[in-house]
Enzyme design. Structure first.
Site, PDB file in Angstrom:
ATOM      1  N   LYS A  51      -9.620  28.298 -42.545  1.00 31.57           N
ATOM      2  CA  LYS A  51      -9.096  27.331 -41.573  1.00 31.57           C
ATOM      3  C   LYS A  51     -10.197  26.862 -40.623  1.00 31.57           C
ATOM      4  CE  LYS A  51      -6.326  27.854 -43.905  1.00 31.57           C
ATOM      5  NZ  LYS A  51      -5.919  28.756 -45.005  1.00 31.57           N
ATOM      6  N   GLY A 144      -3.954  45.300 -50.510  1.00 29.27           N
ATOM      7  CA  GLY A 144      -4.179  43.872 -50.713  1.00 29.27           C
ATOM      8  C   GLY A 144      -4.530  43.450 -52.125  1.00 29.27           C
ATOM      9  N   VAL A 237      -9.030  25.333 -69.548  1.00 29.69           N
ATOM     10  CA  VAL A 237     -10.466  25.654 -69.523  1.00 29.69           C
ATOM     11  C   VAL A 237     -10.758  26.693 -70.604  1.00 29.69           C
ATOM     12  CG1 VAL A 237     -12.300  26.673 -68.121  1.00 29.69           C
ATOM     13  CG2 VAL A 237     -10.668  25.113 -67.087  1.00 29.69           C
ATOM     14  N   ALA A 320      -0.144  36.077 -45.786  1.00 28.80           N
ATOM     15  CA  ALA A 320      -0.384  36.974 -44.664  1.00 28.80           C
ATOM     16  C   ALA A 320       0.913  37.270 -43.901  1.00 28.80           C
ATOM     17  CB  ALA A 320      -1.416  36.345 -43.733  1.00 28.80           C
ATOM     18  N   HIS A 444      10.604  12.437 -28.099  1.00 31.68           N
ATOM     19  CA  HIS A 444      10.006  11.197 -28.598  1.00 31.68           C
ATOM     20  C   HIS A 444       8.771  10.878 -27.781  1.00 31.68           C
ATOM     21  CE1 HIS A 444       9.618   7.167 -30.189  1.00 31.68           C
ATOM     22  NE2 HIS A 444       9.478   6.729 -28.930  1.00 31.68           N
TER      23      HIS A 444
HETATM   24  P1  FAD Z   1      -5.555  42.330 -47.457  1.00 28.95           P
HETATM   25  O1  FAD Z   1      -5.665  41.344 -46.374  1.00 28.95           O
HETATM   26  O2  FAD Z   1      -6.191  42.015 -48.760  1.00 28.95           O
HETATM   27  O3  FAD Z   1      -6.169  43.683 -46.886  1.00 28.95           O
HETATM   28  C1  FAD Z   1      -6.331  44.818 -47.660  1.00 28.95           C
HETATM   29  C2  FAD Z   1      -7.391  45.685 -47.036  1.00 28.95           C
HETATM   30  O4  FAD Z   1      -7.359  46.949 -47.663  1.00 28.95           O
HETATM   31  C3  FAD Z   1      -8.808  45.155 -47.232  1.00 28.95           C
HETATM   32  O5  FAD Z   1      -9.479  45.095 -45.999  1.00 28.95           O
HETATM   33  C4  FAD Z   1      -9.460  46.178 -48.144  1.00 28.95           C
HETATM   34  O6  FAD Z   1     -10.839  46.368 -47.889  1.00 28.95           O
HETATM   35  C5  FAD Z   1      -8.678  47.435 -47.809  1.00 28.95           C
HETATM   36  N1  FAD Z   1      -8.677  48.442 -48.859  1.00 28.95           N
HETATM   37  C6  FAD Z   1      -8.367  48.292 -50.161  1.00 28.95           C
HETATM   38  N2  FAD Z   1      -8.411  49.470 -50.813  1.00 28.95           N
HETATM   39  C7  FAD Z   1      -8.762  50.392 -49.880  1.00 28.95           C
HETATM   40  C8  FAD Z   1      -8.954  51.794 -49.928  1.00 28.95           C
HETATM   41  N3  FAD Z   1      -8.743  52.489 -51.050  1.00 28.95           N
HETATM   42  N4  FAD Z   1      -9.336  52.427 -48.791  1.00 28.95           N
HETATM   43  C9  FAD Z   1      -9.524  51.737 -47.640  1.00 28.95           C
HETATM   44  N5  FAD Z   1      -9.330  50.419 -47.544  1.00 28.95           N
HETATM   45  C10 FAD Z   1      -8.940  49.757 -48.641  1.00 28.95           C
HETATM   46  N6  FAD Z   1      -2.355  33.600 -46.500  1.00 28.95           N
HETATM   47  C11 FAD Z   1      -1.651  32.927 -45.581  1.00 28.95           C
HETATM   48  O7  FAD Z   1      -0.512  33.311 -45.284  1.00 28.95           O
HETATM   49  N7  FAD Z   1      -2.159  31.825 -44.962  1.00 28.95           N
HETATM   50  C12 FAD Z   1      -3.382  31.342 -45.254  1.00 28.95           C
HETATM   51  O8  FAD Z   1      -3.818  30.347 -44.680  1.00 28.95           O
HETATM   52  C13 FAD Z   1      -4.155  32.016 -46.238  1.00 28.95           C
HETATM   53  N8  FAD Z   1      -5.380  31.582 -46.562  1.00 28.95           N
HETATM   54  C14 FAD Z   1      -6.124  32.269 -47.488  1.00 28.95           C
HETATM   55  C15 FAD Z   1      -7.376  31.783 -47.823  1.00 28.95           C
HETATM   56  C16 FAD Z   1      -8.143  32.446 -48.752  1.00 28.95           C
HETATM   57  C17 FAD Z   1      -9.518  31.921 -49.113  1.00 28.95           C
HETATM   58  C18 FAD Z   1      -7.662  33.653 -49.349  1.00 28.95           C
HETATM   59  C19 FAD Z   1      -8.505  34.413 -50.330  1.00 28.95           C
HETATM   60  C20 FAD Z   1      -6.405  34.142 -49.025  1.00 28.95           C
HETATM   61  C21 FAD Z   1      -5.616  33.448 -48.096  1.00 28.95           C
HETATM   62  N9  FAD Z   1      -4.334  33.870 -47.756  1.00 28.95           N
HETATM   63  C22 FAD Z   1      -3.595  33.174 -46.841  1.00 28.95           C
HETATM   64  C23 FAD Z   1      -3.744  35.076 -48.352  1.00 28.95           C
HETATM   65  C24 FAD Z   1      -3.856  36.263 -47.386  1.00 28.95           C
HETATM   66  O9  FAD Z   1      -5.218  36.465 -47.063  1.00 28.95           O
HETATM   67  C25 FAD Z   1      -3.271  37.513 -48.008  1.00 28.95           C
HETATM   68  O10 FAD Z   1      -1.947  37.256 -48.440  1.00 28.95           O
HETATM   69  C26 FAD Z   1      -3.250  38.651 -47.005  1.00 28.95           C
HETATM   70  O11 FAD Z   1      -4.541  38.944 -46.539  1.00 28.95           O
HETATM   71  C27 FAD Z   1      -2.633  39.913 -47.614  1.00 28.95           C
HETATM   72  O12 FAD Z   1      -2.637  40.921 -46.674  1.00 28.95           O
HETATM   73  P2  FAD Z   1      -2.644  42.463 -47.074  1.00 28.95           P
HETATM   74  O13 FAD Z   1      -2.577  43.202 -45.792  1.00 28.95           O
HETATM   75  O14 FAD Z   1      -1.633  42.725 -48.102  1.00 28.95           O
HETATM   76  O15 FAD Z   1      -4.057  42.707 -47.793  1.00 28.95           O
HETATM   77  P1  NAD Z   2      -2.616  29.916 -56.766  1.00 27.77           P
HETATM   78  O1  NAD Z   2      -1.679  30.758 -57.519  1.00 27.77           O
HETATM   79  O2  NAD Z   2      -2.168  29.230 -55.541  1.00 27.77           O
HETATM   80  O3  NAD Z   2      -3.202  28.767 -57.701  1.00 27.77           O
HETATM   81  C1  NAD Z   2      -3.824  29.044 -58.909  1.00 27.77           C
HETATM   82  C2  NAD Z   2      -3.806  27.774 -59.724  1.00 27.77           C
HETATM   83  O4  NAD Z   2      -4.615  27.980 -60.855  1.00 27.77           O
HETATM   84  C3  NAD Z   2      -2.418  27.399 -60.221  1.00 27.77           C
HETATM   85  O5  NAD Z   2      -2.196  26.033 -59.973  1.00 27.77           O
HETATM   86  C4  NAD Z   2      -2.490  27.700 -61.705  1.00 27.77           C
HETATM   87  O6  NAD Z   2      -1.655  26.868 -62.495  1.00 27.77           O
HETATM   88  C5  NAD Z   2      -3.954  27.448 -61.986  1.00 27.77           C
HETATM   89  N1  NAD Z   2      -4.473  28.136 -63.165  1.00 27.77           N
HETATM   90  C6  NAD Z   2      -4.204  29.396 -63.574  1.00 27.77           C
HETATM   91  N2  NAD Z   2      -4.885  29.662 -64.711  1.00 27.77           N
HETATM   92  C7  NAD Z   2      -5.612  28.558 -64.995  1.00 27.77           C
HETATM   93  C8  NAD Z   2      -6.518  28.210 -66.034  1.00 27.77           C
HETATM   94  N3  NAD Z   2      -6.799  29.071 -67.005  1.00 27.77           N
HETATM   95  N4  NAD Z   2      -7.090  26.982 -66.017  1.00 27.77           N
HETATM   96  C9  NAD Z   2      -6.810  26.091 -65.021  1.00 27.77           C
HETATM   97  N5  NAD Z   2      -5.945  26.368 -64.019  1.00 27.77           N
HETATM   98  C10 NAD Z   2      -5.364  27.581 -64.004  1.00 27.77           C
HETATM   99  O7  NAD Z   2      -3.884  30.870 -56.490  1.00 27.77           O
HETATM  100  P2  NAD Z   2      -5.139  30.651 -55.563  1.00 27.77           P
HETATM  101  O8  NAD Z   2      -5.264  29.252 -55.139  1.00 27.77           O
HETATM  102  O9  NAD Z   2      -6.266  31.320 -56.272  1.00 27.77           O
HETATM  103  O10 NAD Z   2      -4.752  31.533 -54.310  1.00 27.77           O
HETATM  104  C11 NAD Z   2      -4.490  32.947 -54.459  1.00 27.77           C
HETATM  105  C12 NAD Z   2      -3.461  33.419 -53.489  1.00 27.77           C
HETATM  106  O11 NAD Z   2      -3.941  33.334 -52.157  1.00 27.77           O
HETATM  107  C13 NAD Z   2      -2.203  32.604 -53.589  1.00 27.77           C
HETATM  108  O12 NAD Z   2      -1.168  33.443 -53.990  1.00 27.77           O
HETATM  109  C14 NAD Z   2      -1.934  32.092 -52.219  1.00 27.77           C
HETATM  110  O13 NAD Z   2      -0.643  32.382 -51.811  1.00 27.77           O
HETATM  111  C15 NAD Z   2      -2.929  32.814 -51.329  1.00 27.77           C
HETATM  112  N6  NAD Z   2      -3.491  31.781 -50.427  1.00 27.77           N
HETATM  113  C16 NAD Z   2      -2.662  31.219 -49.508  1.00 27.77           C
HETATM  114  C17 NAD Z   2      -3.126  30.214 -48.699  1.00 27.77           C
HETATM  115  C18 NAD Z   2      -2.200  29.591 -47.716  1.00 27.77           C
HETATM  116  O14 NAD Z   2      -1.164  30.171 -47.440  1.00 27.77           O
HETATM  117  N7  NAD Z   2      -2.516  28.439 -47.156  1.00 27.77           N
HETATM  118  C19 NAD Z   2      -4.425  29.763 -48.813  1.00 27.77           C
HETATM  119  C20 NAD Z   2      -5.241  30.337 -49.768  1.00 27.77           C
HETATM  120  C21 NAD Z   2      -4.749  31.365 -50.567  1.00 27.77           C
END
Ligand code: FAD
Ligand code: NAD
Length: 466
Positions: A51, A144, A237, A320, A444
């Protein structure tokens, strides 16, 4: 050996929120994190840094493309300093993860840095600077997820990358090829398109964001095409190869023809997979299902009754705020309360501009389940506030039960929809009808008026401003 009421493994939004709620409820709580900073994927390499870059690149686009129309002239060339932009992102991340350290201290939660693994159902080993063992009456697995990959792709993390690397590139790609038109691909694709990269999105399904309402996929696809991104839908792909500074992606299109894309970076964003490596769940009797998720029942309890699991490592949306709700749910369950989560009312948001947001059932889901519904839709361009801002793209669509008028789903794309969706969640939590929303005063001029107008359109097809 230190003894705890609860030990939480993983400090993402699931884990750290669970820890705070457990502490608030009087439990002696420990949290274990293998990385040196708290906050998990979300704070370190997910929600927050993405973000930050979306905001910075949005400002750049405003300055280069839209300021002039507002009568703002900037003499000289406007340039991107990528190093500074990435540095700012990191500062935002550091401040946010530092905030979690503060919250842990404030709530008297013991933080252990190191890899946590089960010795048995009540003992956890922590491999940190030194190896220690703690005892916990209850444990919560909150480990996670990690990026998924396709079996034939070697991620070199330099040119063939995941979101983690895409958040800290040292140069703006000339041509970024994105595999997967889901949330990550589109958010980060928009960042680099705004900064000047050519962007090609290669998506397997016949639409982007395929789990959301099809009308949102269509509208967002238009936005990307207007920005001159190449949107290659229904493409499978088959190989990704790096030759020096070039990456070649080969795919088959809908007709079965071979197509090739050449770029300098390839972002693989085809989803994420639950992460349990090194956790030694077997020693605690915790079962993993065939999707690699920790198996839980309706109380989020694993196959071992004193061990719970939450967030991305279990079934459901990888979000999250879903992880946070589950963290609170488990803490309150352990305290003997009877909490509840309505998974249908967890909103989904894509933070592109325009923003995309949704809650409840999609039209496709309602059709499939045979529910009779009516649709009320209202375009942002008909609102004074949208015209004043120059953000006229998109609409709000409300789906309501044909007979009872209860709101069943709200789908929107437009400026500030990430925030506007909260009204729909509140309405649906209280099982509001479309008419209920339409009879509430909306200030509004605001973007929120589109929600009221869509509700009017759903109630009796009587939107006022179209
Ligand atoms: P995580 O956030 O993955 O945390 C797990 C933690 O556990 C990690 O820090 C890891 O190091 C630790 N861990 C793992 N195994 C061990 C172990 N054995 N011992 C100690 N520590 C360990 N979601 C949204 O809702 N809004 C968004 O805008 C959004 N944007 C995203 C953008 C990107 C690029 C990505 C990759 C994800 C995004 N997500 C978003 C998804 C969101 O980040 C995840 O859904 C969320 O972080 C999940 O939370 P969690 O607590 O389950 O796990
Ligand atoms: P995603 O599931 O959102 O999208 C993956 C996309 O890849 C889908 O459209 C799927 O059809 C496509 N795909 C799968 N296999 C493919 C292939 N072989 N060739 C071409 N396309 C293919 O997953 P993401 O974008 O990697 O994000 C991962 C997770 O992180 C999501 O579950 C999402 O909820 C979370 N996330 C959330 C936010 C947010 O809330 N704004 C932002 C980033 C990530």
């Amino acid at each position: 050996m230190s003894k705890y009421d609860v030990a939480i493994i993983g400090s993402g939004p699931g884990g750290y929120v669970a820890a705070i709620r457990c502490a608030q409820l009087g439990m002696k709580t420990a949290i274990i994190e293998k990385y040196s900073t708290l906050g998990g994927t979300c704070l370190n390499v997910g929600c927050i840094p993405s973000k930050a870059l979306l905001s910075s690149s949005h400002h750049y686009e405003e300055a280069t493309k839209h300021f002039e129309g507002h009568g703002i002239e900037i003499p000289g060339e406007i340039k991107v300093n990528l190093e500074k932009m990435i540095g700012r992102k990191q500062a935002v991340v550091d401040q946010t993860t530092g905030g979690i350290d503060f919250l842990m201290k404030k709530n008297n939660i013991d933080v252990y840095q190191g890899m946590g693994s089960f010795i048995d159902a009540t003992h956890i080993k922590i491999d940190g600077e030194k190896e220690i063992e703690i005892e916990a009456k209850y444990s919560i697995i909150a480990t996670g997820s990690k990026p998924s990959n396709l079996p034939f792709i070697t991620l070199d993390k330099e040119r063939i990358i995941t979101s983690t690397e895409a958040l800290k590139l040292k140069e703006i790609p000339k041509h970024l090829i994105i595999i997967g038109g889901g949330v990550i691909g589109l958010e980060l694709g928009q960042v680099y398109r705004r900064l000047g990269s050519e962007v090609t999105v290669v998506e397997y399904m016949d639409r982007i964001i395929p789990t959301m309402d099809a009308s949102l996929s269509k509208e967002l696809n238009k936005v990307f095409k207007k920005a001159k991104c190449k949107m290659m839908l229904s493409h499978k792909v088959e190989s990704v190869v790096r030759n020096g500074e070039e990456v070649v992606v080969k795919a088959k299109n809908k007709k079965g023809e071979d197509v090739e894309f050449k770029g300098d970076y390839c972002l693989v964003s085809v989803g994420r997979r639950p992460y349990t490596a090194g956790l030694n769940v077997e020693a605690a009797g915790v079962k993993i299902n065939d999707k690699g998720q920790v198996d839980v029942n309706e109380h989020l309890q694993t196959s071992t009754s004193n061990i719970y699991a939450i967030g991305d490592v279990i079934k459901g949306a990888m979000l999250a705020h879903k992880a946070e709700e589950e963290g609170v749910f488990v803490a309150e369950t352990l305290a003997g309360q009877k909490p509840h989560i309505d998974y249908n009312l967890i909103p989904g948001v894509v933070y592109t501009w325009p923003e995309v947001a949704a809650v409840g059932k999609t039209e496709e889901e309602l059709k499939e389940s045979g529910v009779a519904y009516k649709v009320g839709q209202f375009p942002f361009r008909a609102l004074g506030r949208a015209r004043a801002s120059g953000d006229i793209d998109g609409f709000v669509k409300i789906l309501a039960d044909e007979k009872t008028d209860e709101v069943l789903g709200v789908h929107m794309i437009g400026a500030r929809c990430a925030d506007l969706i909260a009204e729909a969640v509140v309405a649906m939590e209280f099982r509001a009808s479309a008419e209920d929303i339409s009879r509430m005063s909306h200030a509004h001029p605001t973007f929120a008026e589109a929600v009221k107008e869509a509700a009017l359109a759903a109630t009796e097809d009587r939107a006022l401003h179209v």
